[in-house]
Design an enzyme around this catalytic site. Structure first.
Site, PDB file in Angstrom:
ATOM      1  CB  ILE A  13      -0.942  -0.011   1.217  1.00 52.54           C
ATOM      2  CG1 ILE A  13      -1.975  -1.140   1.083  1.00 52.54           C
ATOM      3  CG2 ILE A  13      -1.643   1.332   1.374  1.00 52.54           C
ATOM      4  CD1 ILE A  13      -2.810  -1.339   2.343  1.00 52.54           C
ATOM      5  CE1 TYR A  67      -3.277  -5.361  11.166  1.00 48.89           C
ATOM      6  CE2 TYR A  67      -5.549  -5.977  10.733  1.00 48.89           C
ATOM      7  CZ  TYR A  67      -4.407  -5.296  10.373  1.00 48.89           C
ATOM      8  OH  TYR A  67      -4.384  -4.549   9.217  1.00 48.89           O
ATOM      9  CG  ASP A  85      -2.867  -9.608  -4.394  1.00 44.56           C
ATOM     10  OD1 ASP A  85      -2.147 -10.280  -3.629  1.00 44.56           O
ATOM     11  OD2 ASP A  85      -3.033  -9.894  -5.589  1.00 44.56           O
TER      12      ASP A  85
END
Length: 282
Positions: free
Chosen positions: A20, A175, A209
């Site tokens: 990202i 998380y 992804d």
């Protein structure tokens, strides 16, 4: 689409070829911004073999790509959870560019020992996730916002949270806790920074992804199934559950980041925006 000419952006966790951070860095450069990209030194060891063979060199490659777009760039190794390293990162950025207009807190902990049921979750694994995802976001935001306030002229802070910051997921407790915390931190800081015309928002992606999916699959794969096999199954299963019919790509997140970094978002602050193809609608 957005004019970021003359702006300087600082993006953490940006050394991955499929990540990202890289996607956001390239998009902001396309919009006219000069870009500082950072990552931890260990990121170089996480480069996929096929990417290394293709000549990918982590941060150095991202810097080269930005410069090839005609923008200035700087790559820095920095641990966002270490206050001294964060101060040094910000100081080096200001030494070269003189200001920071846009901050993207993208650095995240590597999935692994934390992806277990809570009864099996070790303290060290839980703490590591909070150290990077929460403490890191706090330290970098504090350092950069201090500069923005002292300089005047406003600014944009964009925190990368997650759909897991809006709903709990089994085996993701550490998380989820960290990403829920990022959303709360975003809202509190947005309230505080509004008087200084500093917008603080979060992006909440679904599954993207990236290289991180490799580590998630490796941690969750049952005995007898390889990480590669589990990754393929996980991507297919997640895509089936997404109304848009696919998991996210880095560019999907970068488009939202470009909007939040631009003047088009000047009246938008404190939001945690889902970019998940409809899998999260809150």
């Amino acid at each position: 689409m957005y004019d970021l000419s003359g702006k300087v952006a600082l993006i953490t966790g940006a050394g991955g070829r499929h990540g990202i951070g890289r996607s956001i860095a390239l998009r902001l450069a396309d919009e006219g911004s000069d870009v500082v990209v950072t990552d931890i030194e260990a990121s170089a060891t996480a480069i996929r073999a096929e990417d290394r063979q293709a000549g990918w060199a982590g941060l150095n490659s991202v810097v080269e790509e930005i410069e090839n777009k005609g923008r200035q760039a700087l790559g820095l190794f920095s641990d966002v959870s270490d206050g001294a390293q964060v101060a040094d990162m910000v100081a080096k950025t200001l030494d070269q560019f003189g200001k920071i207009d846009i901050l993207v807190n993208n650095a995240g902990s590597r999935p692994g020992k934390d992806r277990v049921p809570v009864l099996e979750l070790e303290e060290e694994a839980f703490d590591e996730v909070q150290r990077v995802n929460v403490r890191g976001t706090y330290l970098v935001s504090r350092a950069v916002a201090t500069h923005m306030v002292n300089r005047g002229g406003g600014g944009k802070i964009i925190n990368i949270s997650s759909g897991a910051g809006k709903r709990g997921i089994a085996r993701y407790a550490a998380y989820c806790a960290s990403k829920f915390a990022v959303i709360g931190f975003t809202q509190a800081m947005a309230q505080e920074m509004a008087v200084n015309q500093i917008n603080v928002n979060a992006i909440c992606p679904g599954l993207v992804d990236t290289e991180r999916v490799d580590f998630i699959a490796g941690a969750l794969a049952p005995a007898g199934e390889s990480g590669e096999e589990y990754r393929a199954d996980m991507v297919r299963e997640r895509a089936f559950r997404v109304p848009m019919g696919r998991i996210a790509q880095g560019d999907d997140i970068a488009r939202m980041a470009a909007f939040l970094a631009s003047a088009e978002s000047d009246y938008v602050t404190g939001l945690s925006i889902s970019v998940s193809g409809g899998s999260e609608m809150s």
